[in-house]
Enzyme design. Structure first.
Site, PDB file in Angstrom:
ATOM      1  N   SER A  21       3.299   5.898  -3.650  1.00 61.23           N
ATOM      2  CA  SER A  21       2.381   6.291  -2.589  1.00 61.23           C
ATOM      3  C   SER A  21       2.059   5.138  -1.630  1.00 61.23           C
ATOM      4  O   SER A  21       2.933   4.611  -0.963  1.00 61.23           O
ATOM      5  CB  SER A  21       1.104   6.866  -3.219  1.00 61.23           C
ATOM      6  OG  SER A  21       0.269   7.462  -2.274  1.00 61.23           O
TER       7      SER A  21
ATOM      8  N   ASP B  84       1.001   7.635   4.786  1.00 57.73           N
ATOM      9  CA  ASP B  84       1.281   6.596   3.804  1.00 57.73           C
ATOM     10  C   ASP B  84       2.720   6.733   3.326  1.00 57.73           C
ATOM     11  O   ASP B  84       3.489   7.542   3.839  1.00 57.73           O
ATOM     12  CB  ASP B  84       0.278   6.638   2.647  1.00 57.73           C
ATOM     13  CG  ASP B  84       0.471   7.840   1.743  1.00 57.73           C
ATOM     14  OD1 ASP B  84       1.018   8.857   2.207  1.00 57.73           O
ATOM     15  OD2 ASP B  84       0.071   7.770   0.562  1.00 57.73           O
TER      16      ASP B  84
ATOM     17  N   ASP C 281       4.375   8.024   0.860  1.00 57.05           N
ATOM     18  CA  ASP C 281       4.968   9.299   0.460  1.00 57.05           C
ATOM     19  C   ASP C 281       4.427  10.470   1.256  1.00 57.05           C
ATOM     20  O   ASP C 281       4.696  11.626   0.940  1.00 57.05           O
ATOM     21  CB  ASP C 281       4.796   9.535  -1.046  1.00 57.05           C
ATOM     22  CG  ASP C 281       3.345   9.761  -1.448  1.00 57.05           C
ATOM     23  OD1 ASP C 281       2.447   9.295  -0.729  1.00 57.05           O
ATOM     24  OD2 ASP C 281       3.129  10.391  -2.506  1.00 57.05           O
TER      25      ASP C 281
ATOM     26  N   ASP D  64       1.562  11.906   1.635  1.00 56.80           N
ATOM     27  CA  ASP D  64       0.547  12.861   1.191  1.00 56.80           C
ATOM     28  C   ASP D  64      -0.838  12.463   1.677  1.00 56.80           C
ATOM     29  O   ASP D  64      -1.818  13.158   1.410  1.00 56.80           O
ATOM     30  CB  ASP D  64       0.573  13.050  -0.329  1.00 56.80           C
ATOM     31  CG  ASP D  64       0.225  11.790  -1.118  1.00 56.80           C
ATOM     32  OD1 ASP D  64       0.065  10.713  -0.500  1.00 56.80           O
ATOM     33  OD2 ASP D  64       0.145  11.875  -2.365  1.00 56.80           O
TER      34      ASP D  64
END
Length: 447
Positions: free
Chosen positions: A103, A242, A244, A246
């Site tokens: 992440s 960010d 990833d 999400d």
């Protein structure tokens, strides 16, 4: 029973150090493969996505080996956002989805997140059972039942179409100049493509991943990069994702940042006005600002608080039948459209609000006055337990006494990094700084 490997969002850590080793990924792949393929049928399948970290290649191969050793058939998506994995797990009738990502963490870290066949992240109970399989070991299938693996080329395009379809029909972004910062991460192709296809003029930053620059001075954790681009290009708005994708932060035309709390406030009020907010409530974590709670109360809405972690937000949403939730950090969960936080989708919802209202980003990005909030992190070493030390507990008790009736205090271990997070809210900024600094000093002295 306490989970040994799993944190608040899968298994995470520094790549090539326990628990984020190739050996562990192999064992996790075999364990989760056995957990989901328990009838001996060879029709079971799993989709695997990843972000752009160098170590993603290693973990992708190790997980594939473990999964196929139990007879699971593996579909490799390549770099896609985490919400794409949740969506594709369900739409492709997979038994399991895996996202390889840490992440917002730096490139040296990585993580493994699992999604069930419904596209939602696994429960604590399921993770405990998988951990037991890792510890006990898994018997591989007979050679004729080994699974197959192949690459899937259209996963990104399926995801883009799903994101676009979350918007009202016939809502063009033509005339909007948008900066999108993809953090050199998983959405480096999907996000600019989606915005361009919707008609926006797109200025892309953070779209040149090299395996080691994910989240480096860019993205939702370093919004100054997107803010500078917005001002420099005279853009109408900026969307910072960010690693990833999400999470999202929105930057208005003046370069000011709106966090997840502000985005949730905007969406909750708009959805409530349109009679689309289920249950008359927004679900958020204990980290969300007190100002958000007061704003919602003024709108006749409720704030349902959960433990930190978007998975706990989603669990509460599903339990209560709510359709909007998220975190101050920028996870925005809209279960009418997605099974987990989706930064790109949330960013598009903000753009839709701009188009429908005719208002600039700066008028929409600050729905409420925040209560002063201060968060500081203290890193600790392996085997240390700072919160169990008497001097730290005493400092926390003293801070709670000083804040009683004036604010609130939240001390917790991060579920994704070896950090103690010290957060407080108080109208008195001097008192706020004093109580946080006192606790931080005691924690630092103990590590």
């Amino acid at each position: 029973m306490t989970r040994k490997f799993f944190g608040t969002d899968g298994v995470r850590g520094t790549a090539n150090q326990y628990p984020m080793t190739a050996e562990m990924a192999l064992k996790l792949g075999a364990a989760v493969g056995r957990y989901f393929r328990n009838d001996g049928n060879n029709q079971h399948r799993v989709v695997i996505g990843k972000d752009t970290r160098l170590s993603g290649y290693m973990f992708e191969n190790a997980l594939t080996a473990g999964l196929t050793s139990t007879g699971m058939n593996v579909l490799l998506l390549g770099p896609v956002p985490t919400p794409a994995v949740g969506m594709l797990t369900k739409s492709m009738r997979a038994d399991l989805g895996v996202m390889i990502s840490a992440s917002h963490n730096p490139a040296i870290d990585n993580g493994i997140k699992f999604f069930g066949p419904d596209g939602f992240k696994l429960s604590d109970e399921a993770e405990l059972e998988i951990e037991k399989l890792v510890i006990d070991g898994v018997e591989p299938v007979q050679s004729q039942n080994i699974g197959r693996a192949k690459r899937i080329d259209d996963g990104r395009f399926r995801y883009i179409e799903r994101v676009k379809n979350s918007l009202p029909k016939g809502l063009p972004f033509k005339g909007l100049k948008v900066v999108v910062d993809c953090a050199n991460g998983a959405a480096y192709r999907a996000a600019p493509e989606a915005l361009w296809e919707l008609g926006a003029e797109v200025i892309s930053v953070g779209v040149n991943p090299n395996g080691t620059n994910i989240n480096e001075n860019c993205g939702s954790t370093h919004t100054e990069t997107a803010a500078e681009a917005v001002v420099a290009h005279g853009a109408d708005v900026g969307v910072a994702l960010d690693g990833d994708a999400d999470r999202v932060m929105v930057i208005d035309e003046k370069g000011q940042v709106a966090d997840g709390d502000q985005l949730m406030a905007l969406l909750a009020s708009r959805w409530a006005a349109a009679d689309q907010l289920k249950g008359g409530a927004l679900v958020a974590t204990v980290m969300s600002n007190l100002g958000l709670e007061r704003y919602l109360e003024g709108q006749g809405l409720r704030l349902e608080r959960t433990a930190v972690g978007d998975r706990y937000v989603v669990e509460r949403m599903r339990q209560g039948g709510f359709n909007l939730g998220g975190e101050q950090s920028g996870h925005i969960v809209m279960t009418d459209y997605a099974t987990t936080g989706d930064g790109l989708m949330a960013g598009l919802q903000f753009l839709a609000a701009m188009v429908e209202s005719g208002k600039p980003a700066s008028e929409l990005a600050q729905s409420f006055e925040t209560v002063p909030q201060l968060l500081k992190n203290v890193r600790y070493g392996t085997g240390q337990a700072p919160l169990e030390i008497a001097s730290v507990q005493s400092a926390i008790s003293e801070a709670e006494a000083r804040l009683k009736g004036k604010g609130r205090l939240l001390i917790r271990k991060s579920g994704t990094e070896p950090l103690i997070r010290v957060m407080a809210e108080c109208e008195d900024s001097t008192l706020l700084a004093e109580v946080v600094d006192a606790i931080v000093a005691e924690v630092q002295a103990s590590v």
